[in-house]
Design a protein around this motif. Structure first.
Motif, short mmCIF file in Angstrom:
data_model
loop_
_atom_site.label_atom_id
_atom_site.label_comp_id
_atom_site.label_asym_id
_atom_site.label_seq_id
_atom_site.Cartn_x
_atom_site.Cartn_y
_atom_site.Cartn_z
N TYR A 20 59.59 45.53 12.56
CA TYR A 20 59.62 44.06 12.70
C TYR A 20 58.98 43.65 14.03
CZ TYR A 20 61.61 39.41 13.60
OH TYR A 20 61.78 38.10 13.91
N LEU A 41 57.02 45.44 15.88
CA LEU A 41 55.62 45.86 15.83
C LEU A 41 54.78 44.87 15.02
CD1 LEU A 41 54.34 48.39 17.05
CD2 LEU A 41 54.78 49.59 14.91
N GLY A 42 55.43 44.17 14.10
CA GLY A 42 54.73 43.14 13.31
C GLY A 42 54.10 43.65 12.04
N ARG A 49 59.55 40.72 5.98
CA ARG A 49 59.90 40.05 7.25
C ARG A 49 60.90 38.91 6.99
NH1 ARG A 49 56.86 36.82 11.17
NH2 ARG A 49 55.23 36.58 9.62
N GLU A 104 64.58 38.73 8.56
CA GLU A 104 65.01 37.59 9.39
C GLU A 104 66.25 36.91 8.80
OE1 GLU A 104 61.49 35.22 9.96
OE2 GLU A 104 60.95 36.38 11.75
N ARG A 122 54.70 35.74 18.66
CA ARG A 122 54.06 36.75 17.82
C ARG A 122 54.33 36.46 16.34
NH1 ARG A 122 55.67 40.53 20.24
NH2 ARG A 122 53.86 40.93 21.51
N ASN A 123 55.57 36.11 16.01
CA ASN A 123 55.89 35.81 14.60
C ASN A 123 55.07 34.63 14.09
OD1 ASN A 123 57.75 37.81 14.60
ND2 ASN A 123 59.56 36.51 14.52
N ARG A 124 54.96 33.60 14.92
CA ARG A 124 54.21 32.42 14.47
C ARG A 124 52.73 32.76 14.35
NH1 ARG A 124 57.01 27.81 13.16
NH2 ARG A 124 59.05 28.72 13.20
N LEU A 153 51.55 35.66 13.44
CA LEU A 153 51.41 36.39 12.18
C LEU A 153 51.45 35.43 11.00
CD1 LEU A 153 53.69 39.51 12.93
CD2 LEU A 153 51.19 39.46 12.84
N ASN A 154 52.32 34.42 11.07
CA ASN A 154 52.35 33.40 10.02
C ASN A 154 51.01 32.69 9.92
OD1 ASN A 154 54.99 33.89 9.39
ND2 ASN A 154 55.81 32.19 10.61
N ARG A 162 48.53 34.75 8.14
CA ARG A 162 48.79 34.74 6.70
C ARG A 162 48.29 33.44 6.09
NH1 ARG A 162 54.82 35.51 5.01
NH2 ARG A 162 55.32 35.74 7.20
N GLY A 173 48.33 42.40 15.90
CA GLY A 173 49.00 41.89 14.71
C GLY A 173 48.43 42.45 13.42
#
Lengths: 237, 217
Positions: free
Chosen positions: A16, A18-19, A26, A30, B118-120, B122-123, B126, B184
């Motif tokens: 997670y 690491l992405g 994911r 979460e 980082r999550n945003r 990756l979103n 996508r 990413g």
């Protein structure tokens, strides 16, 4: 509740951070995070291990307008925009709502509400919190899907009556000292989407819809009768 | 250093060769910068907690300190500056919204902030992957690909435990970890870049994670 292998969870947390988890993995991970302290600790440890790669990043110039854009987004427009294909082509706020429903009907509506909401959510990230709002008679009347990014999607599942000169107003209560805070007005006749990134998204946070004078409550707090209300809860997906 | 030269320096034949850019003497000022920032980690946690209580000035202070770094982190992933700025804008909204759930006893505030970025990012990848990139975007991406992970590695302080432990990994496995975290990249993208089967990539990354955990314990 599924039992999870701690070693597997530790690696999952690593993937997670690491992405490399794909979108569905994911999202699933979460959804577990708010409920599982051990998982949050694994994530924090991996973040610490990899932190040097971020801490050494060369900062980029920040465009001067960025902060004002953030502030504007946090203040949010409070009037709902009608979105997506309508739940109904006709006025859903009609007399039918008050006719009452059998318990079986209510249960069916509830199941429909939840499945419709969650299926609708699948096209976009799934909701963080779902609130099923019930009438004073205990019949499901509307659901709210509350998303991480501040979107609150209110979906009626019954017909309501709104006399002329009146409007429906959505409220949420998260702090008794502050009282109910307006989420926005429902001025159109279908599913309504609000952008309220400024509001918290707790479980056991109350959502309700009241009947108010056109333009919304003059006092800033609910003045009219409660049409539906319900608490937010984590969807078990 | 251009991407082609860098790839050679990483080696692709499984040798435990140390990339030649590791012996870099230009890191001194960066180390100073890093220690200055890590001294402020507790501050970050306190600022996030203040955001959770509705303190907008605390959010603005986080912005003042970290917006530039956040754009840098996002740009390594989304590759386009305007997208990175959009990600950072959304990230601050998410920080504000989720701050009440941040637990300062569990982890670093700064890491929590960067995880959101980082999550945003990756979103965003996508969401935009279906858009047809312009020719210029494609060129930019080709030039950038492989450069960012290397820069991030080069910028690690010589006394970084992460750097020491990454160097113990076989070069391509190290490359896989860096491509995932810094740029990413997905399992599939890493597999294509390293020219190994998808399943191999997944197991490499997992075994690398286990090795890093043991090395950094």
């Amino acid at each position: 509740m599924i039992a999870h292998d701690p070693n597997e969870d530790f690696l999952l947390a690593g993937e997670y951070v690491l992405g490399v988890l794909d979108g569905a993995e994911r999202d699933a991970f979460e959804r577990r995070l708010p409920r599982e302290q051990a998982l949050r600790q694994y994530v924090a440890r991996w973040q610490t291990r990899f932190a040097d790669l971020d801490n050494g990043v060369a900062p980029k110039d920040v465009p001067p307008a960025l902060w004002s854009k953030i502030e504007a987004q946090l203040s949010g427009k409070q009037i709902a925009k009608a979105t997506g294909p309508g739940f109904s082509e006709r006025l859903w706020w009609s007399l039918g709502f008050w006719r009452g429903a059998s318990f079986a009907g209510a249960l069916a509506s509830l199941l429909l509400a939840v499945s419709v909401g969650l299926l609708a959510g699948r096209a976009t990230p799934q909701p963080q919190i779902v609130a099923v709002m019930l009438t004073p008679e205990g019949v499901p009347g509307a659901i709210a899907e509350i998303h991480y990014d501040g979107r609150i999607n209110v979906i009626p599942i019954h017909d309501f009556e709104v006399p002329s000169g009146k409007t429906l107003q959505v409220w949420t209560l998260f702090d008794k000292a502050k009282g109910p805070i307006s989420v926005g007005l429902i001025e159109r006749t279908r599913q309504a989407l609000f952008h309220r990134a400024d509001l918290p998204t707790g479980q056991q946070q109350l959502y309700e819809i009241t009947l108010e004078p056109a333009g919304g409550s003059p006092t800033g707090k609910p003045t009219g009768p409660v049409i539906v209300k319900g608490f937010g809860a984590l969807p078990r997906l | 250093m251009r991407a082609g030269a860098a790839l050679q320096s990483w080696g692709t034949n499984g040798n435990r060769r140390i990339p030649r850019f590791t012996a870099c003497h230009g890191l001194h000022w960066q180390q100073v910068g890093i220690s200055f920032l890590s001294d402020k980690n507790d501050d970050h946690s306190a600022l996030i907690v203040a955001c959770g209580r509705g303190d907008r000035a605390a959010l603005q202070e986080i912005y003042r300190r970290e917006a530039g770094a956040m754009i840098g982190i996002s740009a390594r992933i989304v590759k386009r500056r305007e997208l990175a700025e959009e990600v950072v804008q959304e990230s601050f909204v998410a920080i504000w919204r989720n701050a009440a759930r941040f637990d300062p006893s569990i982890g670093s505030g700064r890491a929590w902030l960067f995880q959101i970025v980082r999550n945003r990012s990756l979103n965003m990848l996508r969401d935009t992957s279906r858009e047809l990139p312009t020719e210029q975007d494609a060129l930019d991406a080709a030039v950038d690909a492989g450069a960012d992970y290397e820069n991030a590695y080069e910028r690690l302080a010589n006394n970084s435990a992460l750097k020491r432990c990454l160097d113990e990994l076989e070069p391509r496995r190290k490359q896989g970890i860096l491509l995932a975290f810094v740029e990413g990249m997905s399992h599939g993208e890493i597999a294509a870049k390293l020219k190994v089967p998808l399943g191999t990539t997944k197991s490499w990354l997992r075994r690398s994670l286990i090795a890093l955990r043991e090395c950094m314990a």
